[in-house]
Design a protein around this motif. Structure first.
Motif, PDB file in Angstrom:
ATOM      1  N   ILE B  53       0.829  -1.051  -0.084  1.00 17.54           N
ATOM      2  CA  ILE B  53      -0.101   0.179  -0.009  1.00 17.54           C
ATOM      3  C   ILE B  53       0.737   1.332   0.041  1.00 17.54           C
ATOM      4  O   ILE B  53       1.654   1.298   0.920  1.00 17.54           O
ATOM      5  CB  ILE B  53      -0.837  -0.026   1.330  1.00 17.54           C
ATOM      6  CG1 ILE B  53      -1.781  -1.405   1.062  1.00 17.54           C
ATOM      7  CG2 ILE B  53      -1.701   1.337   1.149  1.00 17.54           C
ATOM      8  CD1 ILE B  53      -2.706  -1.520   2.224  1.00 17.54           C
ATOM      9  N   LEU B  54       0.856   2.069  -1.039  1.00 21.13           N
ATOM     10  CA  LEU B  54       1.801   2.882  -1.490  1.00 21.13           C
ATOM     11  C   LEU B  54       1.191   4.472  -1.496  1.00 21.13           C
ATOM     12  O   LEU B  54       0.195   4.651  -2.143  1.00 21.13           O
ATOM     13  CB  LEU B  54       2.459   2.622  -2.494  1.00 21.13           C
ATOM     14  CG  LEU B  54       3.816   3.481  -3.173  1.00 21.13           C
ATOM     15  CD1 LEU B  54       4.913   3.525  -2.174  1.00 21.13           C
ATOM     16  CD2 LEU B  54       4.353   2.662  -4.452  1.00 21.13           C
ATOM     17  N   ASP B  55       1.948   5.166  -0.863  1.00 24.44           N
ATOM     18  CA  ASP B  55       1.443   6.737  -0.955  1.00 24.44           C
ATOM     19  C   ASP B  55       2.129   7.464  -2.372  1.00 24.44           C
ATOM     20  O   ASP B  55       3.199   7.095  -2.455  1.00 24.44           O
ATOM     21  CB  ASP B  55       1.922   7.467   0.498  1.00 24.44           C
ATOM     22  CG  ASP B  55       1.214   8.969   0.383  1.00 24.44           C
ATOM     23  OD1 ASP B  55       0.146   9.164  -0.204  1.00 24.44           O
ATOM     24  OD2 ASP B  55       1.651   9.857   1.130  1.00 24.44           O
ATOM     25  N   VAL B  56       1.477   8.186  -3.091  1.00 20.05           N
ATOM     26  CA  VAL B  56       2.073   8.634  -4.240  1.00 20.05           C
ATOM     27  C   VAL B  56       3.273   9.742  -3.927  1.00 20.05           C
ATOM     28  O   VAL B  56       4.165   9.881  -4.350  1.00 20.05           O
ATOM     29  CB  VAL B  56       0.949   9.545  -5.062  1.00 20.05           C
ATOM     30  CG1 VAL B  56       1.733  10.185  -6.270  1.00 20.05           C
ATOM     31  CG2 VAL B  56       0.025   8.545  -5.556  1.00 20.05           C
ATOM     32  N   LEU B  83      -1.524  -1.271  -4.212  1.00 20.41           N
ATOM     33  CA  LEU B  83      -2.448  -0.282  -4.147  1.00 20.41           C
ATOM     34  C   LEU B  83      -2.101   1.041  -3.769  1.00 20.41           C
ATOM     35  O   LEU B  83      -1.317   1.200  -2.674  1.00 20.41           O
ATOM     36  CB  LEU B  83      -3.460  -0.878  -2.875  1.00 20.41           C
ATOM     37  CG  LEU B  83      -4.683  -0.065  -2.508  1.00 20.41           C
ATOM     38  CD1 LEU B  83      -5.414  -0.167  -3.704  1.00 20.41           C
ATOM     39  CD2 LEU B  83      -5.396  -0.669  -1.455  1.00 20.41           C
ATOM     40  N   MET B  84      -2.245   1.932  -4.645  1.00 16.47           N
ATOM     41  CA  MET B  84      -1.748   3.500  -4.466  1.00 16.47           C
ATOM     42  C   MET B  84      -2.982   3.981  -3.848  1.00 16.47           C
ATOM     43  O   MET B  84      -4.002   4.499  -4.085  1.00 16.47           O
ATOM     44  CB  MET B  84      -1.408   4.065  -5.764  1.00 16.47           C
ATOM     45  CG  MET B  84      -0.495   5.040  -5.448  1.00 16.47           C
ATOM     46  SD  MET B  84       0.538   5.530  -6.846  1.00 16.47           S
ATOM     47  CE  MET B  84       2.059   4.772  -6.391  1.00 16.47           C
ATOM     48  N   VAL B  85      -2.397   4.775  -2.462  1.00 15.81           N
ATOM     49  CA  VAL B  85      -3.369   5.654  -1.866  1.00 15.81           C
ATOM     50  C   VAL B  85      -2.905   7.272  -2.172  1.00 15.81           C
ATOM     51  O   VAL B  85      -1.671   7.593  -2.121  1.00 15.81           O
ATOM     52  CB  VAL B  85      -3.069   5.538  -0.277  1.00 15.81           C
ATOM     53  CG1 VAL B  85      -4.026   6.336   0.344  1.00 15.81           C
ATOM     54  CG2 VAL B  85      -3.309   3.920   0.084  1.00 15.81           C
ATOM     55  N   THR B  86      -3.990   8.059  -2.549  1.00 15.04           N
ATOM     56  CA  THR B  86      -3.440   9.246  -3.148  1.00 15.04           C
ATOM     57  C   THR B  86      -4.720  10.197  -3.141  1.00 15.04           C
ATOM     58  O   THR B  86      -5.895   9.896  -3.298  1.00 15.04           O
ATOM     59  CB  THR B  86      -3.349   8.938  -4.507  1.00 15.04           C
ATOM     60  OG1 THR B  86      -3.055  10.296  -5.332  1.00 15.04           O
ATOM     61  CG2 THR B  86      -4.204   8.030  -5.350  1.00 15.04           C
ATOM     62  N   PHE B 113      -6.015   2.255  -7.351  1.00 17.05           N
ATOM     63  CA  PHE B 113      -5.858   3.434  -6.747  1.00 17.05           C
ATOM     64  C   PHE B 113      -7.018   3.469  -5.468  1.00 17.05           C
ATOM     65  O   PHE B 113      -8.064   3.086  -5.780  1.00 17.05           O
ATOM     66  CB  PHE B 113      -6.126   4.687  -7.637  1.00 17.05           C
ATOM     67  CG  PHE B 113      -4.839   4.922  -8.398  1.00 17.05           C
ATOM     68  CD1 PHE B 113      -3.922   5.712  -7.883  1.00 17.05           C
ATOM     69  CD2 PHE B 113      -4.790   4.574  -9.885  1.00 17.05           C
ATOM     70  CE1 PHE B 113      -2.934   6.010  -8.542  1.00 17.05           C
ATOM     71  CE2 PHE B 113      -3.652   4.968 -10.550  1.00 17.05           C
ATOM     72  CZ  PHE B 113      -2.690   5.589 -10.139  1.00 17.05           C
ATOM     73  N   LEU B 114      -6.703   4.163  -4.463  1.00 16.71           N
ATOM     74  CA  LEU B 114      -7.576   4.207  -3.406  1.00 16.71           C
ATOM     75  C   LEU B 114      -7.557   5.709  -2.810  1.00 16.71           C
ATOM     76  O   LEU B 114      -6.243   6.256  -2.749  1.00 16.71           O
ATOM     77  CB  LEU B 114      -7.302   3.201  -2.288  1.00 16.71           C
ATOM     78  CG  LEU B 114      -8.390   3.448  -1.289  1.00 16.71           C
ATOM     79  CD1 LEU B 114      -9.819   2.756  -1.709  1.00 16.71           C
ATOM     80  CD2 LEU B 114      -7.905   2.543  -0.203  1.00 16.71           C
TER      81      LEU B 114
END
Lengths: 618, 141
Positions: B53-56, B83-86, B113-114
C-alpha cells in the motif's frame, strides 16, 4: 550571395520595364503605319507629287516586320527568359529597323528637306529610354552619319527623285546646298542635345530605381526577420519548462540571425557567477567550462551592467582569457546583451558568427529586441512555475492533514476502535461534517487560485458542450431524485461547439447545477437547458424553484466567500466559492453570466458561452 | 491462503499508516510499515510482501510512482500488487489528465488506486481483491 540576389532582382526590375516598353513599341508601330498610310492617301488627294510606290512599300515593310516582332514578342512572353539579353537584342533590332525605315522615308520625301526629319528625334528619345547611353549615342551618330552621306551624295539627283510639289508649286522652299549644310548642323546639334538629355534623365532614374530596390530588399529582410521573431516568441510561449524555452530560444535566435551559434548564460542567485544554461552550435567542451566569475570577466561584467557587447574580430585584440578555445569553435565575431526584465538581470545572451564584423548596427537593434522578448518570456515562465509549485505544495500541505484526520475519524465511526456512545457518535459525525466543509473550501480555494495559471497554459479548442453536460447528468438526476426534486434537462440539437476546455465547462455546469439542487426544497423543480443564441454563442440556463436570492445580495453574488443569508440558514456546507469560480471560468472563455431571482420563488442563471465561430478578442 | 498475508504500507504520514494498520489488523493481516520510498524498498528486499500500500506523494511529488516503476522494472518484484493511496485522482480531476501526461506515458505501474481519506470498507475490499489476485498487474482497470 547577396550580390547575386541583387543582380537578379535588378535584372527582373529593369527587364520588366524593358519588356513593357518593347510591347508598347509594337503597338505604337501599328498606329504609325496606319497614320503613314492615311497620310499618303491624304497627300495623294491633295495632289502632292510623291514617289508613292516606294513609300507604300516602306509602310508595308514596317507592317511586315511588326508582325514578326509581335510573334517574337509573344514567344518571349511565353518563355520568359531570366536574362536581360534577349530583350536587349529585341529592342536593338526594333530600333534599328525603325530608324532604317524612317531614313528611307526621309530619303524618298526630300532628304534633309523632308518634313519627316523631325521624327528622327523621337527614335533617339526611345533608344535613350530603353537602351544604354552608349547605344543611344551610337544610334545618334549613325543617323547623323547617314544623313550626312545623304547630303554629300545627293541621291535625289542620283536616283532622279522628284521634288515634292503641289501642282506646279514646290511643296517646300527649295534649299540651296549650303543652306542644307546649316540646317543639317542645327539638326545634328538638336539630336545630340536630345540624346544627352534623355540619357542623363535615364541614368538618374536608374540610380533611383536601384536605390528603391535596395530599400525594398532591406524592408524584405527586416520583415522576414520580424516575422521569424514573432514565430519564435509564439513558439517559446508554449514551453512549460525553462530549459525547453531556452533551448528553443537559442536555436531560433541562431537561425534568425543567420549565425553559427548562440548561447544563454544564467546568473546565479548571488549574481556572482555565470553558467551556460543553453547553447546552440557550440561544442560540449566549450559549454562545459567552469562557471564564469563575473568580477573576473570584464566583458561579462560590462554586459551584466547593461551594455551591448559587440566584437567585430576576435583575432585583433586580446579579449579572452582562453582565446584558443573560442577560436576552436570557429567564432570570429560576436554580439552579447544582458537578459533583463526591468532592473532584474537574468543572464547573458550571445550570438556568434564565423565571419568577422558580421553584425551591423541594425542587427544589434534587432538582437536587442529579441533579447528583451526572450527575457520577458523566461521571467514570466519562472514566475508562473514558482506559483504552480507553491500551489501544488500548498494543496498537499493543506489536504494531507485533513485526509489523515478524516481517515482516523472513519476508524471511530466504523467501530474499529470500539463502540461509541450516542453522544460520541454525534460529535464525531459533526467533526466529519466540518472537516468535509474544510476540505471543499481548500479544494475550491486552490482551484480558484490555480484557475488562471493552469488553464492559460492550455490552448482552447472546440468542445462539445452537449456531450460534456450529458455525461454528468446521471449524477445530478440521482441527487435530485433522492431529494425529491423534478430534474429536467433540455439540450437543443446540433449546437455549435464552444471554444474552451472540457474541464472549464465542467466547472460551470457542476457548480450551477449543484447549487440549484442544493437550494431547492423537496417537491421543487430544476430545469437545465443548453440552446443556441446565435452561431457565435450558446446559452446554458439553470432554472430552479428554490429559495431564491435576496435582491440586495444579487450584486455580491460573485464575490469570494459570499453566501446569502437564506442560503447559509438552509444548507450548512458551501464554500461561497462556487459562483466565483464560475465567474472566473466564464471570464476566461469570454462568456457572461446573468442571475435573476425572486425570493421564495426561484432563481434563473443564464450563461452565454462563445462558440468556436466567435472572433476571440483576446 | 494458508499463511497470513503480509502487507507493507509505505507512507510518510504516520497517522495514515496507523489508521491503515488498525483497519488491516482487524482482519488479522500481518502489517509492516515504512515511512519513505528508500525505507520501503529495503523492506521489500528483506522480504517480498503480498501487497504494497503506497502513497504517491512523499518527500517529492512522485516518490511513490518512482518506487512503483522501480519495482515494475525488477522481475523479482514485478508481480507484487500495489494499491496506491492518493489525493491524486482528485488532483487529476481538477487539472485534467493532460497535465499528468509525463507520468501517464508508460503503463500504469500500480494495480489499483484508493482515494484519500481512506474509507475502511473500500480499503479492505481493495486489499482483499488484490491479495486474491483479481486485479491484473501492471494495468489500471
Amino acid at each position: 550571395m547577396d550580390i547575386i540576389n541583387d543582380t537578379i532582382k535588378q535584372q527582373i526590375f529593369f527587364r520588366k520595364e524593358l519588356r513593357e516598353r518593347v510591347y508598347w513599341f509594337i503597338k505604337l508601330r501599328w498606329v504609325a503605319a496606319v497614320i503613314g498610310l492615311a497620310g499618303l492617301a491624304a497627300a495623294r488627294l491633295m495632289g502632292l507629287t510623291l514617289p508613292l510606290g516606294p513609300l507604300v512599300g516602306i509602310v508595308l515593310f514596317i507592317i511586315g516586320y511588326n508582325i514578326i516582332f509581335l510573334l517574337v514578342g509573344r514567344r518571349l512572353l511565353s518563355t520568359r527568359p531570366t536574362e536581360v539579353r534577349p530583350y536587349h537584342i529585341f529592342a536593338h533590332v526594333q530600333i534599328s529597323l525603325d530608324i532604317i525605315s524612317l531614313f528611307l522615308m526621309i530619303m524618298f520625301t526630300g532628304g534633309l528637306a523632308s518634313p519627316l526629319l523631325i521624327f528622327v528625334i523621337f527614335h533617339i528619345v526611345l533608344a535613350g529610354m530603353l537602351l544604354s547611353p552608349v547605344s543611344c549615342f551610337g544610334y545618334t551618330f549613325m543617323v547623323l552619319l547617314a544623313l550626312g552621306a545623304l547630303l554629300l551624295i545627293n541621291p535625289q539627283g542620283l536616283l532622279h527623285l522628284e521634288t515634292i510639289r503641289i501642282g506646279s508649286h514646290f511643296f517646300f522652299h527649295q534649299l540651296q546646298h549650303h543652306e542644307l549644310i546649316i540646317s543639317y548642323l542645327i539638326f545634328a546639334m538638336a539630336l545630340v542635345v536630345a540624346a544627352y538629355l534623355i540619357t542623363s534623365v535615364k541614368v538618374t532614374l536608374r540610380a533611383k530605381g536601384r536605390e528603391l530596390l535596395h530599400i525594398s530588399k532591406q524592408l524584405d529582410i527586416s520583415n522576414t526577420k520580424l516575422l521569424a521573431l514573432y514565430e519564435m516568441i509564439k513558439e517559446i510561449g508554449t514551453k512549460t519548462r525553462l530549459q525547453e524555452l531556452m533551448d528553443s530560444a537559442t536555436h531560433s535566435a541562431a537561425r534568425i540571425m543567420g549565425v553559427k551559434a548562440c548561447s544563454i548564460k544564467l546568473l546565479d542567485k548571488d549574481k556572482k557567477y555565470l553558467e551556460f544554461a543553453s547553447s546552440y552550435g557550440l561544442s560540449q567542451e566549450f559549454v562545459a567550462i567552469d562557471r564564469i566569475e563575473v568580477d573576473k570577466s570584464t566583458i561579462n561584467r560590462q554586459i551584466i551592467e547593461g551594455s551591448l557587447y559587440s566584437i567585430g574580430n576576435l583575432d585583433e585584440e586580446d579579449y579572452f582569457q582562453y582565446p584558443n578555445d573560442v577560436r576552436k569553435e570557429g567564432v570570429v565575431s560576436m554580439l552579447c546583451l544582458p537578459l533583463r526584465v526591468g532592473h532584474k538581470t537574468l543572464g547573458v545572451f550571445c550570438v556568434y558568427s564565423g565571419e568577422s564584423n558580421y553584425f551591423s548596427a541594425r542587427d544589434a537593434d534587432f538582437f536587442s529586441l529579441m533579447t528583451d522578448l526572450i527575457a520577458l518570456a523566461m521571467e514570466e515562465l519562472s514566475q508562473s512555475t514558482a506559483k504552480t509549485w507553491f500551489l501544488n505544495k500548498t494543496a498537499h500541505q493543506l489536504r494531507s492533514p485533513v485526509s489523515a484526520v478524516m481517515s482516523m475519524l472513519y476508524l471511530l465511526t466504523k467501530g474499529y476502535l470500539g463502540s461509541l456512545t450516542v453522544q460520541q457518535q454525534e460529535t464525531v459525525a459533526r467533526c466529519e461534517k466540518r472537516l468535509s466543509i474544510l476540505r471543499d473550501t481548500i479544494n475550491d480555494l486552490l482551484k480558484l487560485a490555480s484557475e488562471n495559471d493552469e488553464s492559460r497554459r492550455q490552448p482552447f479548442h472546440p468542445v462539445n458542450a452537449a456531450a460534456t453536460l450529458q455525461a454528468m447528468i446521471p449524477i445530478y438526476l440521482n441527487q435530485a431524485e433522492q431529494k425529491g426534486l423534478i430534474f429536467e434537462v433540455r439540450v437543443a440539437a446540433e449546437l455549435p461547439q464552444v471554444l474552451g476546455l472540457e474541464r472549464l465547462l465542467d466547472e460551470i455546469f457542476t457548480n450551477l447545477i449543484s447549487n440549484a439542487i442544493k437550494y431547492t426544497a423537496a417537491g421543487g423543480r430544476v430545469l437545465v437547458s443548453l440552446s443556441r443564441e446565435s452561431t457565435e454563442k450558446i446559452v446554458f440556463k439553470v432554472e430552479d424553484t428554490g429559495i431564491g436570492i435576496p435582491e440586495s445580495d444579487l450584486n455580491r453574488l460573485f464575490a469570494e466567500f459570499f453566501r446569502a443569508e437564506n442560503a447559509r440558514s438552509m444548507v450548512e456546507e458551501g464554500t461561497g466559492l462556487g459562483l466565483a469560480i464560475v465567474k472566473e471560468v466564464l471570464d476566461q472563455m469570454n462568456g457572461t453570466i446573468e442571475v435573476t431571482s425572486q425570493i421564495g420563488r426561484g432563481t434563473t442563471v443564464i450563461c452565454l458561452i462563445p462558440t468556436r465561430y466567435q472572433h476571440v478578442i483576446s | 491462503m494458508a499463511t497470513i498475508p503480509d502487507i507493507l504500507i509505505i507512507d510518510d504520514d504516520r497517522d495514515l499508516v496507523n489508521s491503515v494498520r488498525i483497519i488491516l489488523e482487524s482482519r488479522n493481516y500481518h502489517v509492516r510499515a515504512a515511512y519513505n520510498g528508500q525505507e520501503g524498498y529495503c523492506s521489500i528486499e528483506e522480504k517480498i510482501p503480498d501487497l504494497i500500500i503506497l502513497d504517491v506523494m512523499m518527500t517529492t511529488d512522485t516518490e511513490g510512482f518512482d518506487l512503483a516503476y522501480k519495482l515494475r522494472r525488477n522481475p523479482k518484484y514485478v508481480n507484487i500488487p500495489i494499491l496506491m493511496v492518493t489525493g491524486f485522482t482528485q488532483r487529476m480531476a481538477e487539472l485534467g489528465p493532460e497535465n499528468f501526461q509525463h507520468i501517464l506515458s508508460e503503463d500504469w505501474p500500480v494495480s489499483q488506486f484508493l482515494e484519500k481519506p481512506i474509507d475502511p470498507e473500500q480499503l479492505l475490499a481493495a486489499a482483499e481483491a488484490l491479495l486474491m489476485g483479481e486485479a491484473s498487474h501492471g494495468h489500471h482497470q
